[in-house]
Design a protein around this motif. Structure first.
Motif, PDB file in Angstrom:
ATOM      1  N   SER A   1      82.559 -37.655  10.930  1.00  0.00           N
ATOM      2  CA  SER A   1      82.424 -36.274  11.390  1.00  0.00           C
ATOM      3  C   SER A   1      81.249 -35.642  10.678  1.00  0.00           C
ATOM      4  O   SER A   1      80.962 -35.947   9.528  1.00  0.00           O
ATOM      5  N   VAL A   2      80.575 -34.813  11.370  1.00  0.00           N
ATOM      6  CA  VAL A   2      79.493 -34.035  10.779  1.00  0.00           C
ATOM      7  C   VAL A   2      79.758 -32.599  11.134  1.00  0.00           C
ATOM      8  O   VAL A   2      79.903 -32.263  12.303  1.00  0.00           O
ATOM      9  N   GLY A   3      79.869 -31.746  10.184  1.00  0.00           N
ATOM     10  CA  GLY A   3      80.166 -30.356  10.505  1.00  0.00           C
ATOM     11  C   GLY A   3      79.326 -29.401   9.723  1.00  0.00           C
ATOM     12  O   GLY A   3      78.635 -29.777   8.791  1.00  0.00           O
ATOM     13  N   LEU A   4      79.329 -28.169  10.089  1.00  0.00           N
ATOM     14  CA  LEU A   4      78.552 -27.136   9.440  1.00  0.00           C
ATOM     15  C   LEU A   4      79.506 -26.132   8.832  1.00  0.00           C
ATOM     16  O   LEU A   4      80.568 -25.844   9.354  1.00  0.00           O
ATOM     17  N   HIS A   5      79.117 -25.578   7.671  1.00  0.00           N
ATOM     18  CA  HIS A   5      79.991 -24.663   6.987  1.00  0.00           C
ATOM     19  C   HIS A   5      80.082 -23.327   7.712  1.00  0.00           C
ATOM     20  O   HIS A   5      81.119 -22.697   7.696  1.00  0.00           O
ATOM     21  N   LEU A   6      78.971 -22.874   8.297  1.00  0.00           N
ATOM     22  CA  LEU A   6      78.936 -21.562   8.912  1.00  0.00           C
ATOM     23  C   LEU A   6      78.439 -21.681  10.338  1.00  0.00           C
ATOM     24  O   LEU A   6      77.401 -22.250  10.603  1.00  0.00           O
TER      25      LEU A   6
ATOM     26  N   PHE B   1      69.443 -38.978   8.384  1.00  0.00           N
ATOM     27  CA  PHE B   1      69.858 -37.632   8.757  1.00  0.00           C
ATOM     28  C   PHE B   1      68.685 -36.890   9.388  1.00  0.00           C
ATOM     29  O   PHE B   1      67.536 -37.059   8.962  1.00  0.00           O
ATOM     30  N   ILE B   2      69.021 -36.080  10.374  1.00  0.00           N
ATOM     31  CA  ILE B   2      67.985 -35.334  11.090  1.00  0.00           C
ATOM     32  C   ILE B   2      68.452 -33.889  11.267  1.00  0.00           C
ATOM     33  O   ILE B   2      69.649 -33.636  11.461  1.00  0.00           O
ATOM     34  N   TRP B   3      67.505 -32.985  11.217  1.00  0.00           N
ATOM     35  CA  TRP B   3      67.752 -31.604  11.612  1.00  0.00           C
ATOM     36  C   TRP B   3      67.000 -31.333  12.917  1.00  0.00           C
ATOM     37  O   TRP B   3      65.821 -31.666  13.049  1.00  0.00           O
ATOM     38  N   TYR B   4      67.736 -30.685  13.836  1.00  0.00           N
ATOM     39  CA  TYR B   4      67.151 -30.274  15.101  1.00  0.00           C
ATOM     40  C   TYR B   4      67.251 -28.757  15.233  1.00  0.00           C
ATOM     41  O   TYR B   4      68.194 -28.134  14.748  1.00  0.00           O
ATOM     42  N   LYS B   5      66.291 -28.199  15.964  1.00  0.00           N
ATOM     43  CA  LYS B   5      66.282 -26.772  16.283  1.00  0.00           C
ATOM     44  C   LYS B   5      66.385 -26.647  17.792  1.00  0.00           C
ATOM     45  O   LYS B   5      65.647 -27.307  18.530  1.00  0.00           O
TER      46      LYS B   5
ATOM     47  N   VAL C   1      69.556 -22.224  17.281  1.00  0.00           N
ATOM     48  CA  VAL C   1      70.706 -22.954  16.762  1.00  0.00           C
ATOM     49  C   VAL C   1      70.181 -24.218  16.098  1.00  0.00           C
ATOM     50  O   VAL C   1      69.342 -24.922  16.663  1.00  0.00           O
ATOM     51  N   TYR C   2      70.665 -24.486  14.907  1.00  0.00           N
ATOM     52  CA  TYR C   2      70.217 -25.642  14.147  1.00  0.00           C
ATOM     53  C   TYR C   2      71.355 -26.650  14.050  1.00  0.00           C
ATOM     54  O   TYR C   2      72.479 -26.306  13.677  1.00  0.00           O
ATOM     55  N   PHE C   3      71.029 -27.901  14.401  1.00  0.00           N
ATOM     56  CA  PHE C   3      72.002 -28.985  14.353  1.00  0.00           C
ATOM     57  C   PHE C   3      71.584 -30.018  13.314  1.00  0.00           C
ATOM     58  O   PHE C   3      70.411 -30.387  13.238  1.00  0.00           O
ATOM     59  N   CYS C   4      72.556 -30.483  12.559  1.00  0.00           N
ATOM     60  CA  CYS C   4      72.312 -31.683  11.775  1.00  0.00           C
ATOM     61  C   CYS C   4      72.865 -32.872  12.548  1.00  0.00           C
ATOM     62  O   CYS C   4      73.764 -32.722  13.377  1.00  0.00           O
ATOM     63  N   ALA C   5      72.316 -34.035  12.297  1.00  0.00           N
ATOM     64  CA  ALA C   5      72.789 -35.267  12.915  1.00  0.00           C
ATOM     65  C   ALA C   5      72.677 -36.378  11.893  1.00  0.00           C
ATOM     66  O   ALA C   5      71.799 -36.360  11.034  1.00  0.00           O
ATOM     67  N   GLU C   6      73.579 -37.339  11.988  1.00  0.00           N
ATOM     68  CA  GLU C   6      73.560 -38.427  11.039  1.00  0.00           C
ATOM     69  C   GLU C   6      73.790 -39.754  11.755  1.00  0.00           C
ATOM     70  O   GLU C   6      74.335 -39.798  12.853  1.00  0.00           O
TER      71      GLU C   6
ATOM     72  N   GLN D   1      78.233 -29.317  14.747  1.00  0.00           N
ATOM     73  CA  GLN D   1      78.548 -28.277  15.716  1.00  0.00           C
ATOM     74  C   GLN D   1      77.379 -27.325  15.942  1.00  0.00           C
ATOM     75  O   GLN D   1      77.199 -26.812  17.022  1.00  0.00           O
ATOM     76  N   GLY D   2      76.583 -27.085  14.917  1.00  0.00           N
ATOM     77  CA  GLY D   2      75.448 -26.178  15.052  1.00  0.00           C
ATOM     78  C   GLY D   2      75.663 -24.865  14.322  1.00  0.00           C
ATOM     79  O   GLY D   2      76.789 -24.375  14.207  1.00  0.00           O
ATOM     80  N   THR D   3      74.576 -24.304  13.806  1.00  0.00           N
ATOM     81  CA  THR D   3      74.574 -22.983  13.178  1.00  0.00           C
ATOM     82  C   THR D   3      73.546 -22.133  13.892  1.00  0.00           C
ATOM     83  O   THR D   3      72.392 -22.548  14.049  1.00  0.00           O
ATOM     84  N   ARG D   4      73.984 -20.938  14.299  1.00  0.00           N
ATOM     85  CA  ARG D   4      73.041 -20.022  14.940  1.00  0.00           C
ATOM     86  C   ARG D   4      72.387 -19.165  13.877  1.00  0.00           C
ATOM     87  O   ARG D   4      73.062 -18.452  13.129  1.00  0.00           O
TER      88      ARG D   4
END
Lengths: 112, 114
Positions: A3-8, A33-37, A87-92, A104-107
């Motif tokens: 699972s990959v999740g975001l705190h906020l 790991f990657i960050w997407y916008k 919205v910013y997503f992390c991926a692994e 899930q993404g952070t706005r």
């Protein structure tokens, strides 16, 4: 399981301030790991990536930090600008896996 | 160079109709992915193609969903007998070579099922 999740789910910052977006992951075998916008109405856009043999990587106004001990990933954006609103997503990915696992993404919203 | 392109950009259909969504990956990219993104949500993996290998269909939500990739390039995602819950943005991505590497996304197709 993986699972990959975001705190906020949302983050508001003042224009010009630094932004920090966090991501937790649970698969200790993850090694990439990657960050997407993702801007409204568009597909996700690659920002920066990092492999597990590193703990920090810098790009233009962005820095990704990886803490493998606590399985935590963060994206720092310096001097946040209105164009950073998205919205910013992390991926692994773990070695040999067939696909990335996205959070899930952070706005991120920028206050003038 | 050209990025990933998708067509149509928007599709409105009636419940029960079939739809086809098209993806043109970046030239030379061997891996192609389909994702679904509901409003305000993350990316849901649907299917993955890598070269001539059998596709990974583990993310397809039902047998109404299928995808093909012809000649190792263009891909079509087909949804049969569409339902309202199929309404979402369907995103395609491609990557150069190794599975799990950086993926480059298209703009997506927004599907609305009435």
């Amino acid at each position: 399981g993986e699972s990959v999740g975001l705190h906020l789910p949302t983050l508001s910052v003042q224009e010009g301030d630094n932004s920090i977006i966090n991501c937790a992951y649970s698969n200790s075998a993850s090694d990439y790991f990657i960050w997407y916008k993702q801007e409204s109405g568009k597909g996700p856009q690659f920002i920066i990536d990092i492999r597990s043999n590193m703990d920090k990587r810098q790009g233009q106004r962005v820095t990704v930090l990886l803490n493998k001990t606590v399985k935590h990933l963060s994206l720092q954006i310096a001097a946040t600008q209105p164009g950073d609103s998205a919205v910013y997503f992390c991926a692994e990915n773990s070695g040999g896996a067939q696909k990335l696992v996205f959070g899930q993404g952070t706005r991120l919203t920028i206050n003038p | 160079g050209a990025g990933v392109s998708q067509s149509p950009s928007n599709k409105v259909t009636e419940k029960g109709k079939d739809v086809e969504l098209r993806c043109d990956p970046i030239s030379g990219h061997t891996a192609l992915y389909w994702y679904r993104q509901s409003l305000g949500q993350g990316l849901e993996f649907l299917i993955y193609f890598q070269g001539n290998s059998a596709p990974d269909k583990s993310g397809l939500p039902s047998d109404r969903f299928s995808a093909e990739r012809t000649g190792g390039s263009v891909s079509t995602l087909t949804i049969q007998r569409t339902q309202q819950e199929d309404s979402a943005v369907y995103l395609c991505a491609s990557s150069p070579d190794r599975a799990g590497d950086t993926q480059y996304f298209g703009p997506g197709t927004r599907l609305t099922v009435l």
